[in-house]
Design an enzyme around this catalytic site. Structure first.
Site, mmCIF file in Angstrom:
data_model
loop_
_atom_site.group_PDB
_atom_site.id
_atom_site.type_symbol
_atom_site.label_atom_id
_atom_site.label_comp_id
_atom_site.label_asym_id
_atom_site.label_seq_id
_atom_site.Cartn_x
_atom_site.Cartn_y
_atom_site.Cartn_z
ATOM 1 N N LYS A 225 -8.626 -25.228 6.984
ATOM 2 C CA LYS A 225 -9.758 -26.210 6.794
ATOM 3 C C LYS A 225 -10.831 -26.405 7.757
ATOM 4 C CE LYS A 225 -8.092 -25.575 3.252
ATOM 5 N NZ LYS A 225 -6.962 -24.646 2.746
ATOM 6 N N VAL B 206 -5.406 -17.461 -3.243
ATOM 7 C CA VAL B 206 -5.914 -18.671 -2.247
ATOM 8 C C VAL B 206 -6.144 -18.399 -1.014
ATOM 9 C CG1 VAL B 206 -5.858 -21.244 -2.143
ATOM 10 C CG2 VAL B 206 -4.493 -19.994 -3.740
ATOM 11 N N ILE B 207 -5.294 -17.511 -0.171
ATOM 12 C CA ILE B 207 -5.361 -17.223 1.132
ATOM 13 C C ILE B 207 -6.510 -16.386 1.633
ATOM 14 C CG2 ILE B 207 -4.389 -16.429 3.466
ATOM 15 C CD1 ILE B 207 -1.904 -18.099 2.241
ATOM 16 N N GLU C 38 -7.168 -6.452 -4.383
ATOM 17 C CA GLU C 38 -6.475 -6.986 -5.425
ATOM 18 C C GLU C 38 -5.845 -6.339 -6.297
ATOM 19 O OE1 GLU C 38 -5.435 -10.552 -5.948
ATOM 20 O OE2 GLU C 38 -4.187 -9.412 -7.392
ATOM 21 N N ALA D 21 -2.195 -11.020 2.265
ATOM 22 C CA ALA D 21 -1.951 -12.379 1.929
ATOM 23 C C ALA D 21 -1.828 -12.265 0.367
ATOM 24 C CB ALA D 21 -3.400 -13.185 1.725
ATOM 25 N N ALA E 57 1.107 -28.613 -0.765
ATOM 26 C CA ALA E 57 1.563 -29.292 0.225
ATOM 27 C C ALA E 57 1.881 -30.887 -0.652
ATOM 28 C CB ALA E 57 0.677 -29.780 1.225
ATOM 29 N N HIS F 81 -26.041 -43.192 -9.249
ATOM 30 C CA HIS F 81 -26.945 -42.200 -9.302
ATOM 31 C C HIS F 81 -27.731 -42.259 -7.736
ATOM 32 C CE1 HIS F 81 -30.200 -39.736 -10.675
ATOM 33 N NE2 HIS F 81 -31.189 -40.362 -10.044
#
Ligand code: FAD
Ligand code: NAD
Length: 480
Positions: A58, A191-192, A211, A279, A330, A454
């Protein structure tokens, strides 16, 4: 003489360290055994998540997003900036600092909660007995009424692309590149692959993702998967579906490259890259975790077998996190750690495995929980849907961040929300509003009758709930 504890936890990833802290909070004399060592041979807590997973990825996603915004979108706001450049070493330095702060934070939490951290590799010898082997080879035996196994997972590999840690890397290597590769190959559009592919693509790599499956993101319903694919492709990710990798060869001369061969619907293909990330999933770390004499039940894929409360086949021995069935996330492991600790104290804590939120931290983020349209159809449940696009949100327009939509699935008979999928900025946090509502058994009407601030991105959640019954205000509703 062996040291005695009430609870010994093996592994200090999010499942293990949370279990250890909660046990200590509840008054158990708790130790946590961790084998991860720093370069200076000091124990490092936090496992995959803090060291080479959630947090460093992240950190790189956030840096690369800022860079991408500067290059692609600042001009939309009337901001002129130089083309800009990325200092990869500085980016990595910042990431490493964040990791260090958090891993040291776990050590601090151990101290303040009086969890005894023990450095070394733990192995279950039998009921209540753990052997710890330190890096210098010395051994110690610990005894405890309860042992919690939390040794986590590691990257899976495939024979055609053996990791060489130079040109062909796993997710850990992909968090450590010292320069932006010109041509980056990624095997696996999971995801990775999508998160780390996005990081390097935003920094300038030409990224190709191979993929094996024909379907993109099979956990999403087809509409949401198509939308995600469209957005990510537009950002520059070249995602080749149905591409089965058959081999690779590296050339380590002056120009180091890796050539990957694959089969797809279009026949045999080859692609040349400067780096390749593999991955293709993760596998549990259970080799050597228990002495065979202990008789711990482990399935053919290496997962420790547990019941719904994470109890193994050995009384007093539990297993949590990536080491056991369920999504490798996690937060799922953390909740299991808390559940085991609290049940030791006689509480009735459970994990709601039906409602584990999943998020892919691309931009826009892709987040989902509960049952999607395809799953409800398969289960024969009558359902309605309500959706609303960020393109019609004032807040999203003001932020120039309009990709994506929120989609709710709702059981027709009860109006209960069955699932939610979000593609959009801050999708993780928006999804969580619905996850909380679902935990309370909320209906679409409950959300529709709730006041939202809003202008806020969360209004898209509100409008999608209104849309379930054809009452969305800021779009033309479908006839029902
Ligand atoms: P781990 O975190 O793998 O920790 C296990 C620990 O046990 C390690 O420290 C290991 O050294 C130690 N250990 C193993 N064997 C022994 C032994 N015999 N003795 C002593 N210690 C031992 N999940 C999310 O929810 N959100 C995300 O955004 C996210 N991003 C990710 C990004 C990447 C690149 C990767 C690789 C993973 C990501 N994950 C994410 C997955 C997440 O990291 C894992 O689900 C999570 O770390 C699993 O926690 P755990 O405690 O079960 O195991
Ligand atoms: P994944 O299961 O998400 O994706 C792996 C992909 O590789 C799949 O799409 C699979 O079909 C494909 N694949 C497998 N073998 C292949 C082959 N031979 N050729 C081409 N494609 C192949 O796994 P991952 O992306 O490696 O992530 C591992 C775990 O880490 C996941 O379980 C995930 O939950 C967790 N994680 C979570 C997050 C997050 O929550 N944001 C981020 C990163 C990782």
């Amino acid at each position: 003489m062996s040291r005695q504890f009430d609870v010994v936890v093996i592994g200090s990833g999010p499942a293990g360290y949370v279990a250890a802290i909660r046990c200590a909070q509840l008054g158990f004399n708790t130790a946590c055994v961790e084998k991860w060592l720093s370069d200076s041979n000091k124990p490092v807590y936090g496992g995959t998540c803090l060291n080479v997973g959630c947090i460093p990825s992240k950190a790189l996603l956030d840096t690369s997003h800022k860079f991408y915004e500067m290059q692609r979108h600042f001009a939309d706001h009337g901001i002129s900036a130089e083309q800009g450049s990325i200092d990869v070493a500085a980016m990595m330095g910042r990431k490493n600092k964040v990791v260090e702060q958090l891993t040291k934070g776990v050590a601090g939490l151990f101290r303040s909660n009086k969890v005894t951290g023990i450095s070394g590799a733990g192995a279950l010898l039998g009921k209540g007995r753990v052997r710890v082997t330190s890096a210098d080879g010395s051994e110690e035996e610990l005894s405890a009424a309860t042992v919690i196994l939390a040794s986590g997972s590691e990257p899976s590999t495939i024979p055609p692309t053996p990791i060489d840690h130079e040109l062909i890397v796993d997710s850990t290597g992909a968090l450590e590149f010292d320069a932006v590769p010109e041509r980056l190959g990624v095997i696996g559009a999971g995801v990775i692959g999508l998160e780390l592919g996005s990081v390097w693509s935003r920094l300038g790599s030409q990224v190709t993702i191979l993929e094996a499956l024909d379907d993109f993101l099979p956990a999403l319903d087809r509409q949401m998967a198509r939308e995600s694919l469209k957005i990510l492709s537009r950002q520059g990710l070249d995602i080749k579906l149905g591409a089965k990798v058959t081999g690779s060869r590296t050339s380590k001369g002056k120009k180091k490259t890796v050539t990957v061969s694959y089969e797809s619907g279009e026949g045999a293909g080859e692609a040349v890259f400067d780096k390749l990330i593999v991955a293709v999933g993760r596998r549990p770390v259970s080799d050597g975790l228990a002495d065979p004499a202990a008789g711990l039940a482990i399935d053919e894929r290496g997962f420790v077998e547990v019941d719904e409360y994470c109890a193994t086949n050995i009384p007093g021995v539990y297993a949590v996190g990536d080491l056991v069935r369920g999504p490798m996330l996690a937060h799922k492991g953390m909740e299991e750690g808390v559940m085991v600790a609290e049940r030791l104290k006689g509480k009735k804590t459970q994990v709601n495995y039906e409602l584990v939120p999943s998020v892919i931290y691309t931009h826009p983020e892709i987040a989902w929980a509960g049952k999607n349209e395809d799953e409800l159809k398969q289960a024969g449940v009558e359902y309605s849907t309500g959706s609303f696009s960020f393109a019609a949100s004032g807040r999203a327009l003001a932020a120039n961040d309009t990709d994506g939509l929120v989609k709710l699935t709702v059981e027709k008979a009860t109006d209960r929300i069955a699932g939610c999928q979000v593609i959009g900025a801050s999708a993780a946090d928006l999804l969580q509003q619905i996850v909380i509502a679902m935990e309370f058994g909320a209906s679409a009407e409950d959300i529709a009758l709730t006041m939202f601030p809003h202008p806020a991105l969360s209004e898209v959640v509100h409008e999608s709930a209104l849309a379930v019954h054809g009452h969305a205000i800021h779009k033309a509703n479908r006839k029902r």
